[in-house]
Scaffold this active site. Structure first.
Site, PDB file in Angstrom:
ATOM      1  N   ASP A  12       0.864  -1.163   0.000  1.00 45.85           N
ATOM      2  CA  ASP A  12       0.000   0.000   0.000  1.00 45.85           C
ATOM      3  C   ASP A  12       0.915   1.231   0.000  1.00 45.85           C
ATOM      4  OD1 ASP A  12      -2.371   1.640   0.467  1.00 45.85           O
ATOM      5  OD2 ASP A  12      -1.671   1.796   2.531  1.00 45.85           O
ATOM      6  N   ASP A  14      -0.332   5.029   0.889  1.00 43.72           N
ATOM      7  CA  ASP A  14      -0.689   6.093   1.833  1.00 43.72           C
ATOM      8  C   ASP A  14      -0.667   5.605   3.277  1.00 43.72           C
ATOM      9  OD1 ASP A  14      -1.361   8.331  -0.018  1.00 43.72           O
ATOM     10  OD2 ASP A  14      -2.771   6.850  -0.775  1.00 43.72           O
TER      11      ASP A  14
END
Length: 228
Positions: A12, A14
Site C-alpha cells: 500500500d 498512503d
C-alpha cells in the site's frame, strides 16, 4: 502465528510508504472546518483505503456536509496540490524496499490512489518509486471495480507480476483496517503497520502487526534476511 513463505510483495502507499495519511487529515479537516465540523480519527479509520469517490461520499454523509462528491473532490484536490509534494517516506520502508530489490524479490504497488494524486505524492521520490516496477492505482484502474475492503486492487496488482503468482505467495504491507480486510479477502497474508492510535483489536485478520516497518524481519516469511 504460523507464517507461510512468500515469493512476491505488494505495498500500500498512503500511510505505509508515505506519510500522506497525515496530509489527508489536514485537508479533510480544512474542508470540514468551513462548516463548523470536526473530522474525527474514528471516521478516518473507516475511510482509509477507499477510492476517492467512496471516501468523499463517506465523509459528506458522516459529517452532513452541504456539498456534492464532485464539489468535495475539487476543493480537496486544490488543497492536496500543495500538501502532497511535501510528503516523506515512512521509517524502515526504504531499507526494506532496497533490500527486496537487491535480492530480486518482485515488488508491486497496490494503492487506492488515482494516477493523478500518485504523481503529486511522488514528486520528490521518483527514483525511490522505481523500486516498485508493478503499479496499480485503484482509483484509475478499470480492473479495480471496488475499493478496499474488497480484494480487487490486490488481485489486479498480483496479476501484473509476469509469473502470475498464487495469492498465498503474495505478502501485503498495509496500514488500514480496510486494507487488511482486502488483502485477506484476496487470500494473501498481510503485515500491518497501523497508526499508533488504532485499536489493534479491530484487525484480528492481520497476519502480523508491527509498530514500525523498522521492526519487520523478512526471514519469518521466507524472504532473504537483512545483511546487517
Amino acid at each position: 502465528m504460523n507464517y507461510k513463505p512468500v515469493t512476491h510483495t505488494l505495498f500500500d502507499m498512503d500511510g505505509l510508504i508515505l506519510n500522506t495519511e497525515d496530509l489527508y487529515t489536514i485537508g479533510f479537516q480544512k474542508v470540514a472546518s468551513r462548516f463548523g465540523k470536526h473530522f474525527p480519527f474514528s471516521l478516518k479509520c473507516q475511510i482509509m483505503g477507499q477510492q476517492s469517490r467512496e471516501f468523499a461520499g463517506s465523509i459528506i454523509q458522516a459529517l452532513e456536509l452541504p456539498m456534492t462528491v464532485d464539489e468535495f473532490l475539487v476543493e480537496t484536490r486544490a488543497i492536496f496540490n500543495d500538501l502532497f509534494p511535501q510528503c516523506q517516506i515512512m521509517p524502515g520502508v526504504e531499507k526494506l524496499l532496497r533490500h527486496l530489490h537487491k535480492h530480486n524479490i518482485p515488488i508491486g504497488l497496490a494503492t487506492s490512489s488515482s494516477k493523478e494524486t500518485y504523481d503529486l505524492k511522488v514528486t520528490n521520490h521518483q527514483e525511490f518509486f522505481e523500486l516498485l516496477p508493478y503499479k496499480t492505482w485503484g482509483s484509475s484502474d478499470p480492473a479495480v471495480k471496488k475499493g478496499k475492503p474488497y480484494p480487487d486492487v490486490f488481485l489486479a496488482a498480483a496479476a501484473k507480476f509476469p509469473d502470475h503468482p498464487d495469492p498465498e505467495k503474495c505478502l501485503v504491507f498495509e496500514d488500514s483496517i480496510n486494507g487488511v480486510r482486502a488483502a485477506r479477502a484476496a487470500g494473501m497474508q498481510v503485515v500491518m503497520v497501523p497508526d499508533p492510535r488504532l485499536d489493534k483489536t479491530l484487525v484480528p485478520d492481520a497476519t502480523l502487526i508491527l509498530n514500525s516497518m523498522e521492526d519487520f524481519r523478512p526471514e519469518i516469511f521466507g524472504l532473504p534476511p537483512y545483511d546487517d
